[in-house]
Design a protein around this motif. Structure first.
Motif, PDB file in Angstrom:
ATOM      1  N   VAL A 237       0.843  -1.201   0.000  1.00  0.00           N
ATOM      2  CA  VAL A 237       0.000   0.000   0.000  1.00  0.00           C
ATOM      3  C   VAL A 237       0.878   1.250   0.000  1.00  0.00           C
ATOM      4  CG1 VAL A 237      -1.631   1.349   1.386  1.00  0.00           C
ATOM      5  CG2 VAL A 237      -2.040  -1.081   0.981  1.00  0.00           C
ATOM      6  N   PHE A 238       1.928   1.254   0.800  1.00  0.00           N
ATOM      7  CA  PHE A 238       2.803   2.444   0.785  1.00  0.00           C
ATOM      8  C   PHE A 238       3.421   2.632  -0.605  1.00  0.00           C
ATOM      9  CE2 PHE A 238       6.913   4.445   0.799  1.00  0.00           C
ATOM     10  CZ  PHE A 238       6.515   5.722   1.157  1.00  0.00           C
ATOM     11  N   LEU A 239       3.990   1.557  -1.157  1.00  0.00           N
ATOM     12  CA  LEU A 239       4.650   1.697  -2.471  1.00  0.00           C
ATOM     13  C   LEU A 239       3.646   2.090  -3.549  1.00  0.00           C
ATOM     14  CD1 LEU A 239       7.091  -1.342  -2.297  1.00  0.00           C
ATOM     15  CD2 LEU A 239       7.706   1.094  -2.162  1.00  0.00           C
ATOM     16  N   GLY A 240       2.397   1.678  -3.375  1.00  0.00           N
ATOM     17  CA  GLY A 240       1.357   1.975  -4.367  1.00  0.00           C
ATOM     18  C   GLY A 240       0.591   3.252  -4.055  1.00  0.00           C
ATOM     19  N   SER A 241       1.096   4.043  -3.129  1.00  0.00           N
ATOM     20  CA  SER A 241       0.339   5.233  -2.718  1.00  0.00           C
ATOM     21  C   SER A 241       0.922   6.504  -3.315  1.00  0.00           C
ATOM     22  CB  SER A 241       0.367   5.349  -1.187  1.00  0.00           C
ATOM     23  OG  SER A 241       1.645   5.805  -0.759  1.00  0.00           O
ATOM     24  N   ALA A 242       0.165   7.585  -3.177  1.00  0.00           N
ATOM     25  CA  ALA A 242       0.646   8.892  -3.622  1.00  0.00           C
ATOM     26  C   ALA A 242       1.750   9.391  -2.704  1.00  0.00           C
ATOM     27  CB  ALA A 242      -0.526   9.874  -3.654  1.00  0.00           C
ATOM     28  N   ALA A 243       1.856   8.814  -1.487  1.00  0.00           N
ATOM     29  CA  ALA A 243       2.930   9.224  -0.567  1.00  0.00           C
ATOM     30  C   ALA A 243       4.281   8.689  -1.035  1.00  0.00           C
ATOM     31  CB  ALA A 243       2.639   8.718   0.841  1.00  0.00           C
ATOM     32  N   ASN A 244       4.256   7.663  -1.861  1.00  0.00           N
ATOM     33  CA  ASN A 244       5.529   7.186  -2.433  1.00  0.00           C
ATOM     34  C   ASN A 244       5.846   8.018  -3.664  1.00  0.00           C
ATOM     35  OD1 ASN A 244       7.762   5.912  -3.422  1.00  0.00           O
ATOM     36  ND2 ASN A 244       6.593   4.224  -4.348  1.00  0.00           N
ATOM     37  N   THR A 245       6.789   8.936  -3.504  1.00  0.00           N
ATOM     38  CA  THR A 245       7.124   9.842  -4.610  1.00  0.00           C
ATOM     39  C   THR A 245       8.549   9.644  -5.133  1.00  0.00           C
ATOM     40  OG1 THR A 245       7.689  11.442  -2.907  1.00  0.00           O
ATOM     41  CG2 THR A 245       5.518  11.676  -3.941  1.00  0.00           C
ATOM     42  N   TYR A 246       9.348   8.753  -4.444  1.00  0.00           N
ATOM     43  CA  TYR A 246      10.757   8.687  -4.861  1.00  0.00           C
ATOM     44  C   TYR A 246      11.309   7.266  -4.847  1.00  0.00           C
ATOM     45  CZ  TYR A 246      15.205  11.048  -5.761  1.00  0.00           C
ATOM     46  OH  TYR A 246      16.353  11.515  -6.347  1.00  0.00           O
ATOM     47  N   ILE A 247      10.467   6.287  -4.621  1.00  0.00           N
ATOM     48  CA  ILE A 247      10.957   4.899  -4.598  1.00  0.00           C
ATOM     49  C   ILE A 247      10.441   4.206  -5.849  1.00  0.00           C
ATOM     50  CG2 ILE A 247      10.951   2.709  -3.331  1.00  0.00           C
ATOM     51  CD1 ILE A 247      10.323   4.380  -0.797  1.00  0.00           C
ATOM     52  N   THR A 248      11.351   3.827  -6.708  1.00  0.00           N
ATOM     53  CA  THR A 248      10.949   3.107  -7.921  1.00  0.00           C
ATOM     54  C   THR A 248      12.060   2.151  -8.346  1.00  0.00           C
ATOM     55  OG1 THR A 248       9.880   3.325 -10.077  1.00  0.00           O
ATOM     56  CG2 THR A 248      11.732   4.833  -9.662  1.00  0.00           C
ATOM     57  N   GLY A 249      11.655   1.030  -8.937  1.00  0.00           N
ATOM     58  CA  GLY A 249      12.631   0.042  -9.409  1.00  0.00           C
ATOM     59  C   GLY A 249      13.183  -0.845  -8.295  1.00  0.00           C
ATOM     60  N   GLN A 250      12.562  -0.786  -7.118  1.00  0.00           N
ATOM     61  CA  GLN A 250      13.108  -1.522  -5.969  1.00  0.00           C
ATOM     62  C   GLN A 250      12.377  -2.842  -5.742  1.00  0.00           C
ATOM     63  OE1 GLN A 250      15.919  -0.213  -4.594  1.00  0.00           O
ATOM     64  NE2 GLN A 250      15.547   1.182  -6.308  1.00  0.00           N
ATOM     65  N   THR A 251      13.103  -3.762  -5.120  1.00  0.00           N
ATOM     66  CA  THR A 251      12.492  -5.011  -4.643  1.00  0.00           C
ATOM     67  C   THR A 251      12.617  -5.007  -3.126  1.00  0.00           C
ATOM     68  OG1 THR A 251      13.090  -6.212  -6.641  1.00  0.00           O
ATOM     69  CG2 THR A 251      12.667  -7.534  -4.676  1.00  0.00           C
ATOM     70  N   VAL A 252      11.486  -5.007  -2.449  1.00  0.00           N
ATOM     71  CA  VAL A 252      11.496  -4.930  -0.982  1.00  0.00           C
ATOM     72  C   VAL A 252      10.841  -6.193  -0.438  1.00  0.00           C
ATOM     73  CG1 VAL A 252      10.908  -3.524   1.027  1.00  0.00           C
ATOM     74  CG2 VAL A 252      11.187  -2.428  -1.203  1.00  0.00           C
ATOM     75  N   LEU A 253      11.517  -6.835   0.506  1.00  0.00           N
ATOM     76  CA  LEU A 253      10.964  -8.062   1.094  1.00  0.00           C
ATOM     77  C   LEU A 253      10.262  -7.771   2.414  1.00  0.00           C
ATOM     78  CD1 LEU A 253      13.897 -10.659   0.686  1.00  0.00           C
ATOM     79  CD2 LEU A 253      12.249  -9.855  -1.019  1.00  0.00           C
ATOM     80  N   ALA A 254       9.188  -8.537   2.660  1.00  0.00           N
ATOM     81  CA  ALA A 254       8.578  -8.579   3.998  1.00  0.00           C
ATOM     82  C   ALA A 254       8.737 -10.031   4.419  1.00  0.00           C
ATOM     83  CB  ALA A 254       7.107  -8.183   3.931  1.00  0.00           C
ATOM     84  N   ASP A 255       9.821 -10.318   5.150  1.00  0.00           N
ATOM     85  CA  ASP A 255      10.152 -11.728   5.414  1.00  0.00           C
ATOM     86  C   ASP A 255      10.602 -11.997   6.848  1.00  0.00           C
ATOM     87  OD1 ASP A 255      12.646 -10.609   5.477  1.00  0.00           O
ATOM     88  OD2 ASP A 255      13.592 -12.085   4.178  1.00  0.00           O
ATOM     89  N   GLY A 256      10.364 -11.037   7.736  1.00  0.00           N
ATOM     90  CA  GLY A 256      10.741 -11.245   9.139  1.00  0.00           C
ATOM     91  C   GLY A 256      12.239 -11.427   9.326  1.00  0.00           C
ATOM     92  N   GLY A 257      13.029 -11.001   8.324  1.00  0.00           N
ATOM     93  CA  GLY A 257      14.488 -11.109   8.437  1.00  0.00           C
ATOM     94  C   GLY A 257      15.051 -12.425   7.923  1.00  0.00           C
ATOM     95  N   LEU A 258      14.201 -13.239   7.276  1.00  0.00           N
ATOM     96  CA  LEU A 258      14.598 -14.591   6.854  1.00  0.00           C
ATOM     97  C   LEU A 258      15.799 -14.623   5.904  1.00  0.00           C
ATOM     98  CD1 LEU A 258      13.941 -17.651   6.762  1.00  0.00           C
ATOM     99  CD2 LEU A 258      12.379 -17.165   4.876  1.00  0.00           C
ATOM    100  N   VAL A 259      15.743 -13.793   4.863  1.00  0.00           N
ATOM    101  CA  VAL A 259      16.790 -13.842   3.833  1.00  0.00           C
ATOM    102  C   VAL A 259      17.995 -13.029   4.289  1.00  0.00           C
ATOM    103  CG1 VAL A 259      17.344 -13.121   1.476  1.00  0.00           C
ATOM    104  CG2 VAL A 259      15.165 -14.227   1.952  1.00  0.00           C
ATOM    105  N   GLN A 260      19.171 -13.630   4.205  1.00  0.00           N
ATOM    106  CA  GLN A 260      20.364 -12.933   4.690  1.00  0.00           C
ATOM    107  C   GLN A 260      21.030 -12.080   3.614  1.00  0.00           C
ATOM    108  OE1 GLN A 260      21.988 -16.580   6.892  1.00  0.00           O
ATOM    109  NE2 GLN A 260      22.936 -14.848   7.925  1.00  0.00           N
ATOM    110  N   ALA A 261      20.676 -12.356   2.344  1.00  0.00           N
ATOM    111  CA  ALA A 261      21.311 -11.596   1.256  1.00  0.00           C
ATOM    112  C   ALA A 261      20.870 -10.134   1.310  1.00  0.00           C
ATOM    113  CB  ALA A 261      20.894 -12.201  -0.082  1.00  0.00           C
ATOM    114  N   TYR A 262      21.714  -9.230   0.775  1.00  0.00           N
ATOM    115  CA  TYR A 262      21.358  -7.804   0.723  1.00  0.00           C
ATOM    116  C   TYR A 262      20.335  -7.564  -0.360  1.00  0.00           C
ATOM    117  CZ  TYR A 262      25.134  -6.969   3.916  1.00  0.00           C
ATOM    118  OH  TYR A 262      25.934  -6.990   5.018  1.00  0.00           O
TER     119      TYR A 262
END
Ligand SMILES: NC(=O)c1ccc[n+]([C@@H]2O[C@H](COP(=O)([O-])OP(=O)(O)OC[C@H]3O[C@@H](n4cnc5c(N)ncnc54)[C@H](OP(=O)(O)O)[C@@H]3O)[C@@H](O)[C@H]2O)c1
Length: 262
Positions: A237-262
């Motif tokens: 919802v944040f990434l898809g909102s009008a409040a997101n004005t400067y984040i594009t082309g990113q991959t963001v995980l919601a994984d509770g810290g599971l993946v250790q890779a950057y």
């Protein structure tokens, strides 16, 4: 923070259950006008009732299959007709079957491509004229934590999710000057019907009780538990909102810290 979603038209694909339904729910909570899309009308109706009861917003829905080109065009046309435009598109689908390399022939690879990548391409093609005419748009593509770390026995998903990342990164550059921002969200282990099915199969293969396998999996997550669908949905919802004005082309995980890779 005001997300600027009040009254904004939002289209969520694969939205009658699981992560898609959670995203639709959270957009509706922000006052967006939401259109749902999935194959089963019964489940869409049920999702609509749940969302209206929780948020006071009554989503529209269109029945269709993301792998059918005419269906994706149809739902975008319905959103345009009902809402006048689409501000945010959430691309989501069912997951392809589990299995390793030897399990799949060309037909299975083709079907997985259509489900997890081509369907997203088609829906983006259909919404872009609306976003361009409105001078703004947000696209959020749902994938998986496998975009950072491959998951065993999910070769079809692991392969095509990376295609979605490449598509997103490239489109973000092509569309930035038109104020159309494109991002990927990747769920880790979120408690949905699909995850329960995959884990039941794994438990059977390993000769474990499902509950024991789930306890072991949860213990491997730094936050010590599976995610709730809304914990991914709020990111979308944040990434898809009008409040997101400067984040594009990113991959963001919601994984509770599971993946250790950057
Ligand atoms: N849950 C997780 O932890 C997790 C982790 C990583 C990745 N993922 C991925 O995230 C996506 C959503 O997962 P989920 O757990 O929310 O799955 P889910 O609980 O099985 O829900 C899938 C939703 O997609 C719809 N759908 C399935 N195939 C469709 C199609 N061909 N066209 C249109 N709608 C379709 C389903 O409705 P109908 O069946 O009525 O069409 C349902 O609303 C999947 O691709 C999954 O692989 C999930």
């Amino acid at each position: 923070m005001n997300l600027g979603l009040q009254g904004k038209p939002v289209l969520v694909l694969a939205a009658s259950d699981g992560l898609g339904k959670a995203a639709a729910m959270e957009f509706a909570r922000e006052g967006a006008r939401v259109m749902l899309f999935a194959r089963s009308e019964d489940r869409l109706k049920q999702a609509r009732e749940e969302i209206s009861a929780a948020t006071g917003e009554r989503p529209e829905y269109v029945v269709g299959d993301i792998t059918v080109a005419a269906d994706t065009r149809n739902v975008v046309a319905a959103a345009a007709q009902r809402f006048g435009s689409v501000f945010a598109l959430v691309n989501n689908s069912g997951g392809p079957p589990a299995g390793g390399f030897d399990a799949f022939d060309d037909d299975a690879w083709q079907k997985a491509f259509e489900l997890t990548l081509l369907g997203f391409i088609r829906s983006i093609r259909a919404v872009l004229p609306l976003m361009r005419a409105a001078g703004a748009g947000r696209i959020v593509n749902f994938t998986s934590s496998s975009t950072r770390q491959a998951i065993d026995n999910l070769i079809l998903s692991n392969t095509f999710r990376m295609g979605v990342v490449g598509l997103t990164k490239t489109l973000a550059r092509e569309l930035a000057r038109e104020n159309i921002l494109v991002n990927v969200v990747g769920p880790g282990k979120m408690d949905t019907a699909r995850l329960r099915n995959i884990e039941a199969m794994r438990a059977e293969k390993l000769g474990l009780a499902l509950g024991d396998l789930q306890k072991k999996s949860a213990a491997e997550i730094p936050l010590g538990r599976y995610g709730r669908p809304e914990e991914l949905a709020r990111l979308a919802v944040f990434l898809g909102s009008a409040a997101n004005t400067y984040i594009t082309g990113q991959t963001v995980l919601a994984d509770g810290g599971l993946v250790q890779a950057y």
